[in-house]
Design a protein around this motif. Sequence first.
Motif, PDB file in Angstrom:
ATOM      1  N   LYS A  38      -8.096 -14.323  71.445  1.00  0.00           N
ATOM      2  CA  LYS A  38      -7.813 -15.021  70.191  1.00  0.00           C
ATOM      3  C   LYS A  38      -6.906 -14.165  69.312  1.00  0.00           C
ATOM      4  O   LYS A  38      -6.958 -12.935  69.353  1.00  0.00           O
ATOM      5  CB  LYS A  38      -9.109 -15.335  69.452  1.00  0.00           C
ATOM      6  CG  LYS A  38      -9.967 -16.366  70.147  1.00  0.00           C
ATOM      7  CD  LYS A  38     -11.236 -16.615  69.357  1.00  0.00           C
ATOM      8  CE  LYS A  38     -12.132 -17.633  70.025  1.00  0.00           C
ATOM      9  NZ  LYS A  38     -13.398 -17.798  69.279  1.00  0.00           N
ATOM     10  N   ASN A  39      -6.097 -14.824  68.513  1.00  0.00           N
ATOM     11  CA  ASN A  39      -5.225 -14.111  67.590  1.00  0.00           C
ATOM     12  C   ASN A  39      -5.917 -14.031  66.234  1.00  0.00           C
ATOM     13  O   ASN A  39      -5.578 -14.740  65.294  1.00  0.00           O
ATOM     14  CB  ASN A  39      -3.868 -14.805  67.478  1.00  0.00           C
ATOM     15  CG  ASN A  39      -2.873 -13.958  66.722  1.00  0.00           C
ATOM     16  OD1 ASN A  39      -3.121 -12.800  66.412  1.00  0.00           O
ATOM     17  ND2 ASN A  39      -1.737 -14.542  66.404  1.00  0.00           N
ATOM     18  N   LEU A  40      -6.936 -13.176  66.170  1.00  0.00           N
ATOM     19  CA  LEU A  40      -7.727 -12.992  64.957  1.00  0.00           C
ATOM     20  C   LEU A  40      -7.170 -11.834  64.142  1.00  0.00           C
ATOM     21  O   LEU A  40      -6.735 -10.829  64.703  1.00  0.00           O
ATOM     22  CB  LEU A  40      -9.176 -12.674  65.328  1.00  0.00           C
ATOM     23  CG  LEU A  40      -9.904 -13.670  66.217  1.00  0.00           C
ATOM     24  CD1 LEU A  40     -11.277 -13.128  66.593  1.00  0.00           C
ATOM     25  CD2 LEU A  40     -10.031 -15.000  65.516  1.00  0.00           C
ATOM     26  N   ARG A  53      -3.956  -9.615  71.377  1.00  0.00           N
ATOM     27  CA  ARG A  53      -4.173 -10.861  70.650  1.00  0.00           C
ATOM     28  C   ARG A  53      -3.113 -11.903  71.036  1.00  0.00           C
ATOM     29  O   ARG A  53      -1.922 -11.637  71.004  1.00  0.00           O
ATOM     30  CB  ARG A  53      -4.174 -10.617  69.147  1.00  0.00           C
ATOM     31  CG  ARG A  53      -5.350  -9.737  68.735  1.00  0.00           C
ATOM     32  CD  ARG A  53      -5.346  -9.414  67.272  1.00  0.00           C
ATOM     33  NE  ARG A  53      -6.329  -8.358  67.026  1.00  0.00           N
ATOM     34  CZ  ARG A  53      -6.567  -7.844  65.840  1.00  0.00           C
ATOM     35  NH1 ARG A  53      -5.910  -8.287  64.779  1.00  0.00           N
ATOM     36  NH2 ARG A  53      -7.462  -6.886  65.703  1.00  0.00           N
ATOM     37  N   GLY A  54      -3.602 -13.079  71.438  1.00  0.00           N
ATOM     38  CA  GLY A  54      -2.721 -14.156  71.844  1.00  0.00           C
ATOM     39  C   GLY A  54      -2.252 -14.064  73.289  1.00  0.00           C
ATOM     40  O   GLY A  54      -1.537 -14.939  73.768  1.00  0.00           O
ATOM     41  N   LYS A  55      -2.666 -13.027  74.009  1.00  0.00           N
ATOM     42  CA  LYS A  55      -2.223 -12.814  75.388  1.00  0.00           C
ATOM     43  C   LYS A  55      -3.238 -13.373  76.382  1.00  0.00           C
ATOM     44  O   LYS A  55      -4.433 -13.444  76.109  1.00  0.00           O
ATOM     45  CB  LYS A  55      -2.020 -11.324  75.661  1.00  0.00           C
ATOM     46  CG  LYS A  55      -1.093 -10.623  74.683  1.00  0.00           C
ATOM     47  CD  LYS A  55       0.301 -11.188  74.713  1.00  0.00           C
ATOM     48  CE  LYS A  55       1.196 -10.420  73.751  1.00  0.00           C
ATOM     49  NZ  LYS A  55       2.564 -10.823  73.789  1.00  0.00           N
ATOM     50  N   VAL A  56      -2.738 -13.736  77.573  1.00  0.00           N
ATOM     51  CA  VAL A  56      -3.564 -14.321  78.624  1.00  0.00           C
ATOM     52  C   VAL A  56      -3.919 -13.264  79.658  1.00  0.00           C
ATOM     53  O   VAL A  56      -3.052 -12.499  80.104  1.00  0.00           O
ATOM     54  CB  VAL A  56      -2.829 -15.501  79.302  1.00  0.00           C
ATOM     55  CG1 VAL A  56      -3.616 -16.027  80.495  1.00  0.00           C
ATOM     56  CG2 VAL A  56      -2.587 -16.616  78.293  1.00  0.00           C
ATOM     57  N   GLU A  92       2.702  -9.254  80.555  1.00  0.00           N
ATOM     58  CA  GLU A  92       2.125 -10.173  79.584  1.00  0.00           C
ATOM     59  C   GLU A  92       1.986  -9.477  78.226  1.00  0.00           C
ATOM     60  O   GLU A  92       2.219 -10.072  77.180  1.00  0.00           O
ATOM     61  CB  GLU A  92       0.758 -10.674  80.061  1.00  0.00           C
ATOM     62  CG  GLU A  92      -0.019 -11.488  79.054  1.00  0.00           C
ATOM     63  CD  GLU A  92       0.546 -12.877  78.767  1.00  0.00           C
ATOM     64  OE1 GLU A  92       0.046 -13.526  77.842  1.00  0.00           O
ATOM     65  OE2 GLU A  92       1.484 -13.314  79.456  1.00  0.00           O
ATOM     66  N   LEU A  93       1.636  -8.192  78.272  1.00  0.00           N
ATOM     67  CA  LEU A  93       1.410  -7.450  77.028  1.00  0.00           C
ATOM     68  C   LEU A  93       2.695  -6.950  76.388  1.00  0.00           C
ATOM     69  O   LEU A  93       2.851  -6.994  75.170  1.00  0.00           O
ATOM     70  CB  LEU A  93       0.480  -6.262  77.293  1.00  0.00           C
ATOM     71  CG  LEU A  93      -0.928  -6.603  77.764  1.00  0.00           C
ATOM     72  CD1 LEU A  93      -1.697  -5.327  78.069  1.00  0.00           C
ATOM     73  CD2 LEU A  93      -1.662  -7.463  76.750  1.00  0.00           C
ATOM     74  N   TRP A  94       3.625  -6.440  77.217  1.00  0.00           N
ATOM     75  CA  TRP A  94       4.785  -5.733  76.674  1.00  0.00           C
ATOM     76  C   TRP A  94       6.144  -6.296  77.090  1.00  0.00           C
ATOM     77  O   TRP A  94       7.168  -5.698  76.829  1.00  0.00           O
ATOM     78  CB  TRP A  94       4.691  -4.260  77.035  1.00  0.00           C
ATOM     79  CG  TRP A  94       3.503  -3.638  76.384  1.00  0.00           C
ATOM     80  CD1 TRP A  94       3.296  -3.477  75.041  1.00  0.00           C
ATOM     81  CD2 TRP A  94       2.337  -3.129  77.019  1.00  0.00           C
ATOM     82  NE1 TRP A  94       2.079  -2.894  74.817  1.00  0.00           N
ATOM     83  CE2 TRP A  94       1.462  -2.663  76.015  1.00  0.00           C
ATOM     84  CE3 TRP A  94       1.943  -3.007  78.349  1.00  0.00           C
ATOM     85  CZ2 TRP A  94       0.228  -2.098  76.282  1.00  0.00           C
ATOM     86  CZ3 TRP A  94       0.714  -2.442  78.614  1.00  0.00           C
ATOM     87  CH2 TRP A  94      -0.123  -1.993  77.597  1.00  0.00           C
ATOM     88  N   ALA A 115     -10.742 -20.298  76.287  1.00  0.00           N
ATOM     89  CA  ALA A 115     -10.305 -20.786  77.598  1.00  0.00           C
ATOM     90  C   ALA A 115      -8.812 -21.114  77.531  1.00  0.00           C
ATOM     91  O   ALA A 115      -8.291 -21.523  76.503  1.00  0.00           O
ATOM     92  CB  ALA A 115     -11.105 -22.008  77.996  1.00  0.00           C
ATOM     93  N   VAL A 116      -8.148 -20.952  78.657  1.00  0.00           N
ATOM     94  CA  VAL A 116      -6.716 -21.285  78.757  1.00  0.00           C
ATOM     95  C   VAL A 116      -6.580 -22.693  79.278  1.00  0.00           C
ATOM     96  O   VAL A 116      -7.291 -23.112  80.164  1.00  0.00           O
ATOM     97  CB  VAL A 116      -5.978 -20.289  79.682  1.00  0.00           C
ATOM     98  CG1 VAL A 116      -4.544 -20.718  79.908  1.00  0.00           C
ATOM     99  CG2 VAL A 116      -6.037 -18.908  79.116  1.00  0.00           C
TER     100      VAL A 116
END
Length: 116
Positions: A38-40, A53-56, A92-94, A115-116
């Motif tokens: 989650k993008n908290l 955050r926001g990554k799968v 995915e991260l960078w 969940a995606v």
Amino acid sequence: MPVLTKDMVDALVRTGASARSHEAVPPRFGVGQQVRAKNLNPTTHTRLARYVRGKVGTIDRDHGVFALPDTMAHGGGECPQHVYSVTFRAQELWGLHASAVDTVCIDMWDDYLEAV
């Protein structure tokens, strides 16, 4: 579990302490399932790493049920939930300049995932 006080520190350092909970909480996710962090952006304590955050990612392991440190830090109780090891691809991260074969594995509480 009470809020940690100065008088409790020596005993906890000597004997150790676990945040594991013995409550029967059903897991929301299974090994191999894709999830999104989650993008908290709370103004209070969180152990949700900003760079995920926001990554799968993919659930790699379910560690069992533990107290949520976010609520514990503010006297809000244990809020027991599953903790999962989630594997993220470096790209995915960078981004695409990152290695195509590297991954990062992060332990994350249920409340941090969707969940995606």
